[in-house]
Design a protein around this motif. Structure first.
Motif, PDB file in Angstrom:
ATOM      1  N   LEU A   1      55.054  37.488  41.833  1.00 62.63           N
ATOM      2  CA  LEU A   1      55.015  38.162  40.543  1.00 62.63           C
ATOM      3  C   LEU A   1      55.542  37.262  39.426  1.00 62.63           C
ATOM      4  N   HIS A   2      56.370  36.277  39.801  1.00 65.09           N
ATOM      5  CA  HIS A   2      56.951  35.363  38.822  1.00 65.09           C
ATOM      6  C   HIS A   2      56.147  34.070  38.676  1.00 65.09           C
ATOM      7  N   TRP A   3      55.142  33.879  39.523  1.00 66.47           N
ATOM      8  CA  TRP A   3      54.364  32.644  39.480  1.00 66.47           C
ATOM      9  C   TRP A   3      53.241  32.765  38.456  1.00 66.47           C
ATOM     10  N   ASP A   4      52.874  31.639  37.847  1.00 65.61           N
ATOM     11  CA  ASP A   4      51.701  31.660  36.975  1.00 65.61           C
ATOM     12  C   ASP A   4      50.450  31.501  37.836  1.00 65.61           C
ATOM     13  N   LEU A   5      49.302  31.795  37.230  1.00 61.08           N
ATOM     14  CA  LEU A   5      48.053  31.793  37.997  1.00 61.08           C
ATOM     15  C   LEU A   5      47.764  30.420  38.587  1.00 61.08           C
ATOM     16  N   GLY A   6      48.101  29.358  37.852  1.00 62.64           N
ATOM     17  CA  GLY A   6      47.864  28.016  38.359  1.00 62.64           C
ATOM     18  C   GLY A   6      48.608  27.755  39.648  1.00 62.64           C
ATOM     19  N   ALA A   7      49.870  28.210  39.710  1.00 56.79           N
ATOM     20  CA  ALA A   7      50.667  28.009  40.923  1.00 56.79           C
ATOM     21  C   ALA A   7      50.068  28.771  42.095  1.00 56.79           C
ATOM     22  N   LEU A   8      49.543  29.967  41.830  1.00 58.86           N
ATOM     23  CA  LEU A   8      48.934  30.747  42.903  1.00 58.86           C
ATOM     24  C   LEU A   8      47.646  30.099  43.404  1.00 58.86           C
ATOM     25  N   MET A   9      46.835  29.614  42.491  1.00 52.86           N
ATOM     26  CA  MET A   9      45.559  29.044  42.875  1.00 52.86           C
ATOM     27  C   MET A   9      45.714  27.754  43.665  1.00 52.86           C
ATOM     28  N   GLU A  10      46.842  27.066  43.474  1.00 58.20           N
ATOM     29  CA  GLU A  10      47.086  25.836  44.224  1.00 58.20           C
ATOM     30  C   GLU A  10      47.379  26.110  45.691  1.00 58.20           C
ATOM     31  N   LEU A  11      47.758  27.340  45.994  1.00 62.90           N
ATOM     32  CA  LEU A  11      48.103  27.701  47.368  1.00 62.90           C
ATOM     33  C   LEU A  11      46.965  28.534  47.949  1.00 62.90           C
ATOM     34  N   ALA A  12      46.082  27.892  48.680  1.00 66.02           N
ATOM     35  CA  ALA A  12      44.878  28.561  49.167  1.00 66.02           C
ATOM     36  C   ALA A  12      45.198  29.782  50.018  1.00 66.02           C
ATOM     37  N   GLU A  13      46.306  29.721  50.764  1.00 64.61           N
ATOM     38  CA  GLU A  13      46.621  30.836  51.659  1.00 64.61           C
ATOM     39  C   GLU A  13      47.005  32.092  50.899  1.00 64.61           C
ATOM     40  N   HIS A  14      47.283  31.970  49.590  1.00 70.93           N
ATOM     41  CA  HIS A  14      47.665  33.136  48.813  1.00 70.93           C
ATOM     42  C   HIS A  14      46.492  33.751  48.045  1.00 70.93           C
ATOM     43  N   HIS A  15      45.284  33.177  48.188  1.00 73.82           N
ATOM     44  CA  HIS A  15      44.149  33.701  47.435  1.00 73.82           C
ATOM     45  C   HIS A  15      43.907  35.176  47.739  1.00 73.82           C
ATOM     46  N   ARG A  16      44.113  35.579  48.979  1.00 77.67           N
ATOM     47  CA  ARG A  16      43.866  36.972  49.352  1.00 77.67           C
ATOM     48  C   ARG A  16      44.800  37.934  48.618  1.00 77.67           C
ATOM     49  N   LEU A  17      45.902  37.421  48.083  1.00 78.08           N
ATOM     50  CA  LEU A  17      46.864  38.270  47.385  1.00 78.08           C
ATOM     51  C   LEU A  17      46.522  38.476  45.917  1.00 78.08           C
ATOM     52  N   LEU A  18      45.607  37.669  45.387  1.00 81.64           N
ATOM     53  CA  LEU A  18      45.371  37.715  43.953  1.00 81.64           C
ATOM     54  C   LEU A  18      44.942  39.091  43.449  1.00 81.64           C
ATOM     55  N   PRO A  19      43.983  39.787  44.085  1.00 76.17           N
ATOM     56  CA  PRO A  19      43.622  41.124  43.589  1.00 76.17           C
ATOM     57  C   PRO A  19      44.792  42.105  43.626  1.00 76.17           C
ATOM     58  N   THR A  20      45.559  42.067  44.718  1.00 74.64           N
ATOM     59  CA  THR A  20      46.723  42.959  44.825  1.00 74.64           C
ATOM     60  C   THR A  20      47.761  42.608  43.780  1.00 74.64           C
ATOM     61  N   LEU A  21      47.973  41.312  43.575  1.00 77.52           N
ATOM     62  CA  LEU A  21      48.949  40.853  42.596  1.00 77.52           C
ATOM     63  C   LEU A  21      48.536  41.253  41.181  1.00 77.52           C
ATOM     64  N   ALA A  22      47.255  41.099  40.867  1.00 79.30           N
ATOM     65  CA  ALA A  22      46.767  41.468  39.536  1.00 79.30           C
ATOM     66  C   ALA A  22      46.937  42.957  39.284  1.00 79.30           C
TER      67      ALA A  22
END
Length: 251
Positions: free
Chosen positions: A122-143
């Motif tokens: 929740l504290h990370w910016d989108l760029g930091a999330l996108m750099e971590l491929a294993e977290h892509h599945r979390l993006l819809p839930t996070l948004a």
């Protein structure tokens, strides 16, 4: 989130314990605050314990509950009221310290032990999330979660005008504290449940296997944590947060 600055480990172990014991808490002298292998703060046994020993007992008067939020937020959901209380009382403490005074609120000693920074997606910016491929599945839930929190942030500012100066970052910090550290308990005067912070107990880290070695319960008097099996000195005192997935724990 710098309004509530974490104390040094020795201060946490001394000032917080003195504060709790003065209010009727019973903390086993066999327990101390320490750091785990990765540097995370936790509770550790300084001496061996036998099966059945009560490690921590905290009376309800030490709980931080949504009921102390004040303002006009009686109809607001309990966690947001708990966030409001943390922000209002923490801001008062910060102002007193900034003016060279002493924070003397009922829970000032406890608030000073809370972490200054919290690192979750929740504290990370989108760029930091996108750099971590294993977290892509979390993006819809996070948004989705961020949209809900943004709505709660707006509601907070509407319900508590004295918090108009609270930034989104500080709100997110307070939400993360209450989300990661609170327990769900029944209110004294009703059957409904509400979140509450239990000082010192929130230093316990999580393990899905902890249910085999420790157990805790809430009574009309307060909170009790018991060691269900014997353990050696140096062991970490762990609890389970429940059957949560890795994604839920990460959030």
């Amino acid at each position: 989130a710098g309004a509530l600055k974490a104390l040094a480990q020795t201060d946490v172990a001394s000032e917080l314990l003195v504060w709790l014991r003065a209010r009727g808490a019973a903390i086993s002298p066999k327990i101390g605050v320490g750091a785990g292998p990765s540097g995370e703060r936790g509770l550790f046994l300084q001496a061996a314990v036998e099966a059945g020993e009560v490690a921590i007992s905290v009376p309800r008067r030490c709980f931080v509950t949504p009921g102390g939020a004040g303002g006009s937020g009686a109809s607001v959901e309990p966690q947001l009221r708990l966030v409001a209380r943390l922000l209002r009382e923490g801001a008062r403490d910060a102002c007193l310290r900034g003016a060279g005074g002493v924070a003397d609120g009922e829970f000032s000693t406890y608030y000073a032990t809370l972490p200054e920074d919290i690192d979750t997606p929740l504290h990370w910016d989108l760029g930091a999330l996108m750099e971590l491929a294993e977290h892509h599945r979390l993006l819809p839930t996070l948004a989705q979660k961020r949209r809900r929190l943004e709505a709660q942030y707006r509601q907070l500012l509407e319900e508590w005008p004295d918090l108009l100066g609270v930034s989104w970052e500080h709100f997110l910090w307070a939400f993360s504290v209450t989300n990661s550290r609170s327990f769900s308990v029944k209110r004294d005067d009703a059957s409904e449940r509400e979140p509450c912070l239990v000082p010192f107990v929130d230093l316990c880290n999580h393990s899905p296997l902890a249910a085999a070695s420790t157990s805790y319960c809430f009574t009309s008097e307060g909170f009790e944590l018991r060691c269900d099996v014997a353990a050696d000195a140096g062991s970490e005192l762990l609890i389970t947060y429940g059957p949560l997935s890795n994604d839920e724990l990460l959030m």
